[in-house]
Every structure is written in C-alpha cells, then in structure tokens.
Design a protein around this motif. Structure first.
Motif, PDB file in Angstrom:
ATOM      1  N   TRP A 133       7.142   0.281  21.297  1.00 52.67           N
ATOM      2  CA  TRP A 133       8.455   0.546  21.876  1.00 52.67           C
ATOM      3  C   TRP A 133       9.561   0.469  20.836  1.00 52.67           C
ATOM      4  O   TRP A 133      10.446   1.333  20.808  1.00 52.67           O
ATOM      5  N   ARG A 134       9.527  -0.518  19.992  1.00 50.40           N
ATOM      6  CA  ARG A 134      10.594  -0.678  19.010  1.00 50.40           C
ATOM      7  C   ARG A 134      10.683   0.543  18.088  1.00 50.40           C
ATOM      8  O   ARG A 134      11.773   1.023  17.769  1.00 50.40           O
ATOM      9  N   GLN A 135       9.538   1.057  17.678  1.00 48.57           N
ATOM     10  CA  GLN A 135       9.531   2.238  16.814  1.00 48.57           C
ATOM     11  C   GLN A 135      10.060   3.452  17.565  1.00 48.57           C
ATOM     12  O   GLN A 135      10.787   4.280  16.999  1.00 48.57           O
ATOM     13  N   ARG A 136       9.712   3.570  18.837  1.00 54.74           N
ATOM     14  CA  ARG A 136      10.208   4.696  19.641  1.00 54.74           C
ATOM     15  C   ARG A 136      11.734   4.646  19.753  1.00 54.74           C
ATOM     16  O   ARG A 136      12.410   5.664  19.587  1.00 54.74           O
ATOM     17  N   MET A 137      12.262   3.461  20.021  1.00 55.25           N
ATOM     18  CA  MET A 137      13.715   3.343  20.161  1.00 55.25           C
ATOM     19  C   MET A 137      14.408   3.620  18.831  1.00 55.25           C
ATOM     20  O   MET A 137      15.441   4.295  18.784  1.00 55.25           O
TER      21      MET A 137
END
Length: 219
Positions: free
Chosen positions: A82-86
C-alpha cells in the motif's frame, strides 16, 4: 498595396488535440492572464470561430486541458504494498501538476468535478480505503495529502523565486550579517533541491498515515 492575407489552415484540418496542444503552448508563453482565444487562433493559423466549433468557450477548453492531464493517470498496481502504491500515485499527480507550470494555478484551483476527474478522485479515495483506513480517516487523509501536493506544486511552478518581491530587498552581505540562519539554509531552497525536499515531506506523511492506521487497528 493590399496587406498580405493571413494564411489560414485548410478547412477540416483542425482537431481538438491540435487545439489543446497549441493552447498549452500559448499559455506557457503568455501566462494565464495573457492567454486568449484570439492568440490561440493566431498560433493555429485559423479564425477564433473555428476553435469555438470544438470548444464553445474558454472554460470548455480549460476543462479539456485538465481532463487531458488527469485522464491518463492510472491507479498503481494493486499487488504492490500500500505504501508504495500511495507514493506512486502522489508522484504521478505532482508530475502532471508540474508539466505545464503556467497552467498549474488553474490546475490546482479547478474543482475536479468532471467525470474524468471524479473517476480519478474516486480511485484515490478508494486507495485510502484499501489501505485499511475508515471512511472518515480516508477522507481527511485525502485532503491532507492534497494540501501538501497543492502547496508543493504551487511553490515549484509559481512560488517563492517567481513571486513578488519587497521593494527594498536586503543585499547578500546584509542577509549574511543580519539573517545568518536564512543565508545558511538558502542553498537548500533552489530548484535542484525540490525533489529531495518533497520526498522528505512525503515520507513523513506516509509514516504518520501508517502510524494512524496501525494505532486504530490495534484498539
């Protein structure tokens, strides 16, 4: 002697894409305040009425320019953390916000309520939801990241170095003597430092988002 006639574009050769390309060129050259449909027509070698056939007003044209910037954006791969997607989503938005600096102030103040823009916003809010945030927190974090992005893009495209100045600015010698903290920090304020500064702030925001989420899930 008769004045030379203005060369006109052959009938039927004008397209929305050509108009949008030229509009970005004219806006970047003239600025938003200096842009007009007349200047756009001159750039295209046509009459203004030919443009109005495709875009009934300047507002319709600007909406198309916004949609053109937002439309190609895709939500990051759902298989990524998720962090990479955001992070990817934030960097994509920053990139398109900086692509046309003179248009950025309009880009940032536009309400993003066209179908194309709403589809994009729906995906971003959904990205927060998929990150494990409740509806209220997702909405507030969406706004918070928007504040950060908006301020960064505005500063990087039309900000401090390009803004109005004091009528009696201090000299470099006085700056070093009377305001040493600013003089020392100045080397990190230039355009070459934008990316590193932006990444620092983004990582801080992502750290805090995950702290909020993990704290809520631990209750």
């Amino acid at each position: 002697m008769d004045a030379p006639s203005k060369k006109k574009r052959p009938r039927g050769k004008l397209s929305r894409e050509m108009i949008e390309d030229a509009a970005f060129e004219v806006i970047e050259r003239e600025g938003l305040s200096g842009f007009s449909m007349r200047k756009l027509a001159a750039r295209l070698g046509c009459e203004a009425m030919s443009i109005y056939h495709h875009f009934p007003s300047q507002a319709h044209l600007y909406e198309a320019l916004i949609d053109r910037q937002i439309g190609p954006l895709q939500m990051p791969d759902p298989d990524l953390p998720w962090r990479q997607r955001m992070r990817l989503a934030v960097l994509d938005y920053r990139r398109i916000g900086r692509e046309h600096p003179a248009f950025a102030t309009y880009f940032l103040s536009y309400r993003m309520n066209s179908p194309i823009c709403l589809a994009y916003i729906n995906g971003i809010v959904g990205l927060f939801n998929e990150g494990g945030f409740d509806q209220e927190t997702a909405a507030r974090l969406f706004r918070a990241i928007g504040y950060y992005l908006g301020g960064a893009i505005l500063d990087e495209t039309a900000g401090y170095a390009k803004g109005p100045s004091a009528t009696t600015p201090v000299s470099n010698d006085q700056l070093a003597r009377d305001f040493p903290n600013i003089a020392a920090a100045g080397r990190y304020f230039g355009t070459a430092e934008f990316d590193k500064t932006f990444d620092l702030g983004l990582e801080m925001l992502l750290d805090e988002m995950e702290r909020i989420r993990d704290g809520a899930n631990a209750k």
